[in-house]
Design a protein around this motif. Structure first.
Motif, short mmCIF file in Angstrom:
data_model
loop_
_atom_site.label_atom_id
_atom_site.label_comp_id
_atom_site.label_asym_id
_atom_site.label_seq_id
_atom_site.Cartn_x
_atom_site.Cartn_y
_atom_site.Cartn_z
N ILE A 1 -7.89 3.46 -8.80
CA ILE A 1 -7.87 4.73 -8.05
C ILE A 1 -6.92 5.71 -8.72
O ILE A 1 -7.22 6.91 -8.86
N ALA A 2 -5.78 5.21 -9.16
CA ALA A 2 -4.82 6.08 -9.85
C ALA A 2 -5.39 6.59 -11.17
O ALA A 2 -5.27 7.79 -11.49
N ALA A 3 -6.03 5.70 -11.93
CA ALA A 3 -6.60 6.11 -13.21
C ALA A 3 -7.72 7.13 -13.04
O ALA A 3 -7.93 7.98 -13.91
N ALA A 4 -8.42 7.06 -11.92
CA ALA A 4 -9.51 8.01 -11.65
C ALA A 4 -9.00 9.35 -11.15
O ALA A 4 -9.79 10.27 -10.94
N ARG A 5 -7.69 9.44 -10.94
CA ARG A 5 -7.05 10.67 -10.46
C ARG A 5 -7.66 11.14 -9.14
O ARG A 5 -7.99 12.31 -8.94
N VAL A 6 -7.80 10.18 -8.23
CA VAL A 6 -8.30 10.48 -6.89
C VAL A 6 -7.21 11.21 -6.11
O VAL A 6 -6.05 10.78 -6.08
N LYS A 7 -7.57 12.31 -5.49
CA LYS A 7 -6.62 13.08 -4.69
C LYS A 7 -6.60 12.61 -3.24
O LYS A 7 -5.54 12.49 -2.62
N ILE A 8 -7.78 12.34 -2.68
CA ILE A 8 -7.89 11.91 -1.28
C ILE A 8 -8.68 10.61 -1.25
O ILE A 8 -9.79 10.54 -1.78
N ALA A 9 -8.12 9.59 -0.61
CA ALA A 9 -8.82 8.32 -0.43
C ALA A 9 -9.03 8.09 1.07
O ALA A 9 -8.05 7.98 1.82
N ILE A 10 -10.28 8.03 1.46
CA ILE A 10 -10.63 7.70 2.85
C ILE A 10 -11.02 6.23 2.86
O ILE A 10 -12.06 5.85 2.32
N LEU A 11 -10.17 5.40 3.43
CA LEU A 11 -10.34 3.95 3.40
C LEU A 11 -10.93 3.49 4.73
O LEU A 11 -10.37 3.76 5.79
N VAL A 12 -12.05 2.77 4.64
CA VAL A 12 -12.83 2.46 5.83
C VAL A 12 -12.83 0.96 6.10
O VAL A 12 -13.23 0.17 5.24
N GLY A 13 -12.37 0.55 7.27
CA GLY A 13 -12.42 -0.84 7.66
C GLY A 13 -11.10 -1.55 7.50
O GLY A 13 -10.23 -1.16 6.71
N SER A 14 -10.94 -2.64 8.25
CA SER A 14 -9.66 -3.37 8.27
C SER A 14 -9.31 -3.99 6.93
O SER A 14 -8.13 -4.15 6.61
N GLY A 15 -10.33 -4.34 6.13
CA GLY A 15 -10.06 -4.96 4.84
C GLY A 15 -9.29 -4.06 3.89
O GLY A 15 -8.63 -4.54 2.96
N MET A 16 -9.37 -2.75 4.11
CA MET A 16 -8.70 -1.80 3.22
C MET A 16 -7.22 -1.62 3.56
O MET A 16 -6.52 -0.90 2.84
N ALA A 17 -6.74 -2.26 4.60
CA ALA A 17 -5.34 -2.09 4.99
C ALA A 17 -4.37 -2.51 3.89
O ALA A 17 -3.30 -1.91 3.71
N ALA A 18 -4.76 -3.53 3.13
CA ALA A 18 -3.89 -4.01 2.05
C ALA A 18 -3.74 -3.00 0.93
O ALA A 18 -2.79 -3.08 0.14
N LEU A 19 -4.66 -2.06 0.85
CA LEU A 19 -4.63 -1.06 -0.22
C LEU A 19 -3.89 0.20 0.20
O LEU A 19 -3.33 0.91 -0.65
N ALA A 20 -3.86 0.49 1.47
CA ALA A 20 -3.42 1.80 1.96
C ALA A 20 -2.03 2.19 1.48
O ALA A 20 -1.78 3.36 1.15
N ASP A 21 -1.08 1.24 1.44
CA ASP A 21 0.29 1.59 1.05
C ASP A 21 0.55 1.38 -0.43
O ASP A 21 1.70 1.37 -0.87
N LYS A 22 -0.50 1.19 -1.20
CA LYS A 22 -0.35 0.97 -2.65
C LYS A 22 -0.78 2.19 -3.46
O LYS A 22 -0.99 2.10 -4.67
N LEU A 23 -0.88 3.35 -2.79
CA LEU A 23 -1.44 4.54 -3.45
C LEU A 23 -0.48 5.72 -3.39
O LEU A 23 -0.77 6.74 -2.75
N PRO A 24 0.65 5.65 -4.04
CA PRO A 24 1.56 6.80 -4.07
C PRO A 24 0.90 7.98 -4.78
O PRO A 24 0.22 7.81 -5.79
N GLY A 25 1.11 9.15 -4.23
CA GLY A 25 0.53 10.35 -4.83
C GLY A 25 -0.89 10.62 -4.40
O GLY A 25 -1.48 11.64 -4.80
N VAL A 26 -1.48 9.74 -3.60
CA VAL A 26 -2.83 9.93 -3.08
C VAL A 26 -2.74 10.18 -1.58
O VAL A 26 -2.01 9.50 -0.87
N ASP A 27 -3.48 11.17 -1.09
CA ASP A 27 -3.55 11.41 0.34
C ASP A 27 -4.48 10.35 0.95
O ASP A 27 -5.69 10.37 0.71
N VAL A 28 -3.91 9.41 1.68
CA VAL A 28 -4.67 8.29 2.23
C VAL A 28 -5.01 8.56 3.69
O VAL A 28 -4.14 8.90 4.49
N ILE A 29 -6.30 8.39 4.02
CA ILE A 29 -6.78 8.50 5.39
C ILE A 29 -7.45 7.17 5.72
O ILE A 29 -8.48 6.83 5.15
#
Length: 458
Positions: free
Chosen positions: A386-414
């Motif tokens: 996600i960082a390499a793709a230079r994603v600005k906003i990540a909309i994470l859907v579902g409980s499985g994505m919880a492990a990813l949510a706090d691993k994205l500094p500099g990305v607006d996580v929803i």
């Protein structure tokens, strides 16, 4: 000529004829009927196909394969699914063409589609392929039963999530060329490890014809395991990949936002061609196709030309311009399914798509299913991509994505619970010039997000 007559269906299935008829197509979904089909009524855990016979008749079905008496021309058999399987085997038996089987942890539908474009360039009227992702215990015999007797090339996708499933399917398809696209951490919930997945994928070689060829990814960590399995069944083994030693080897590729220009060594012959789908994963898909064409003795120049004709596929890279207040945004539909390997490949492709001056890269990513106890690790492992793709906003859907949510500094996580909320959020943040990628496992239902956004076509 008709696809099947009532007498041919009865001979194939051991059923009894009740009323003469001919059909031009086969289905077990009454919603697909447009006229002239054989409707197969199967009894499942929740539905009985016999309940839809009258609807199918009203829609124009010409005949029926049933296990109960119905008020329409039909062939009666003891069991609908067994009848479908028998019809599929009969279709395979009567066909003299070259048959291809495709499986893999990732890329099997894409390679199947690319292969049908390649072979259709050689034989446009007599190339047959499984539609959609009809790759399971009902989809494979259905696809076989739809194959005309005069088919020159038949291409069938086969899927699995448990050991033994491919063994059964490949015995129906009986391919001359069996392709494994890749082995990766998919369906780990049902397997001890990736090596066990490789063994299950290698079951496709069990159905190879005596002079058959196995097509294997040379760069895969499980290459030697696949080779060992293939040697027991294949007359020839063709490998493809980027590393030295592959029979079909990538020499160089120039990627752009619309596809790639590829130079490959195909068993000593240098071939140049265009792949009209973007992403490094599509370059690898094209190598698998060229390896399969070579294994079948097909015209390589024509096959290469076919790769340039591939159109965007719904759920697998199809692109759309969608209307946003004040302008347009671009939608990339990768919503069909997801696993760690395909997520990484798709995010890499997103990183090469340039938004307009004021636009951003937005990724709507759904939980990846069937990953077992390492699910959190696999989801968190998407962070570098996600960082390499230079994603600005990540909309994470579902409980499985919880492990990813706090691993994205500099990305607006929803973080949201479901597809409906994801749709509301992307509509809230979307501005002209944005590029939106949608990808997740089928169970998350992100196809509904794509469908809703497409309604706002530019």
């Amino acid at each position: 000529m008709s696809l099947w007559t009532a007498q041919e269906i009865a001979a194939a299935t051991g059923g009894s004829v009740h009323g003469d008829f001919k059909v031009d197509a086969v289905t077990f979904d009454s919603r697909e009927i447009v006229g002239g089909e054989l409707f197969i009524a199967m009894k499942g855990e929740s539905n009985d196909g016999h309940a839809f016979v009258m609807d199918a008749k009203a829609r124009g079905a010409s005949g029926f394969l049933v296990s109960e008496t119905v008020d329409a021309p039909h062939v009666r058999v003891p069991d609908g699914l067994a009848g479908l399987e028998a019809l599929g085997r009969a279709a395979r038996k009567r066909t003299k063409g070259t048959i291809f089987g495709v499986t893999g942890s990732v890329g099997k539908t894409s390679v199947k589609e690319a292969l049908r474009y390649a072979l259709s360039e050689i034989e446009p009227a007599d190339t047959h392929w499984s539609v959609k992702s009809y790759n399971n215990h009902t989809g494979v015999p259905l696809s076989l039963s739809r194959m005309p007797a005069g088919t020159r090339f038949g291409i069938f996708e086969m899927g699995m999530n448990h050991a033994g499933e491919l063994s059964s399917l490949t015995q129906m398809v009986r391919p001359h060329v069996a392709i494994v696209t890749w082995v990766a951490a998919v369906h780990l919930e049902f397997f001890k490890d990736e090596a066990a997945i490789a063994d299950a994928k290698a079951e496709i070689f069990e159905g190879l014809q005596p002079d058959g060829a196995a097509v294997i990814p040379f760069d895969n960590p499980h290459r030697d395991r696949l080779l060992g399995k293939a040697k027991a069944y294949a007359e020839r083994i063709i490998t493809f990949g980027s590393d030295k030693g592959a029979d079909v080897r990538l020499l160089r590729a120039a990627e752009d936002t619309d596809g790639s220009t590829v130079i490959a060594d195909v068993a000593g012959n240098t071939c140049g061609y265009r792949v009209s789908m973007p992403g490094t994963h599509w370059v690898q898909n094209s190598l698998a196709v060229m390896a399969a064409a070579y294994a079948a003795g097909a015209d390589l120049a024509a096959a290469a030309l076919g790769l340039s004709q591939i159109n965007g596929m719904a759920g697998r890279g199809e692109r759309h311009k969608i209307a946003v207040d004040g302008g347009d945004a671009e939608l990339i539909d990768e919503s069909y399914n997801a696993n760690p390997t395909s997520m990484a490949a798709t995010l890499a492709m997103l990183g090469r798509v340039n938004p307009s001056v004021d636009g951003r890269r937005i990724a709507i990513l759904g939980t990846m299913g069937e990953l077992g106890p390492d699910s959190d690790r696999f989801h968190a492992g998407l962070a570098p991509d996600i960082a390499a793709a230079r994603v600005k906003i990540a909309i994470l859907v579902g409980s499985g994505m919880a492990a990813l949510a706090d691993k994205l500094p500099g990305v607006d996580v929803i973080s949201v619970d479901d597809a409906a909320t994801a749709l509301a959020e992307v509509r809230r943040v979307l501005v002209p010039g944005d590029v939106v990628l949608v990808k997740g496992s089928n169970s998350v239902g992100l196809g509904a997000v794509v469908a809703a956004l497409k309604e706002a076509k530019s």
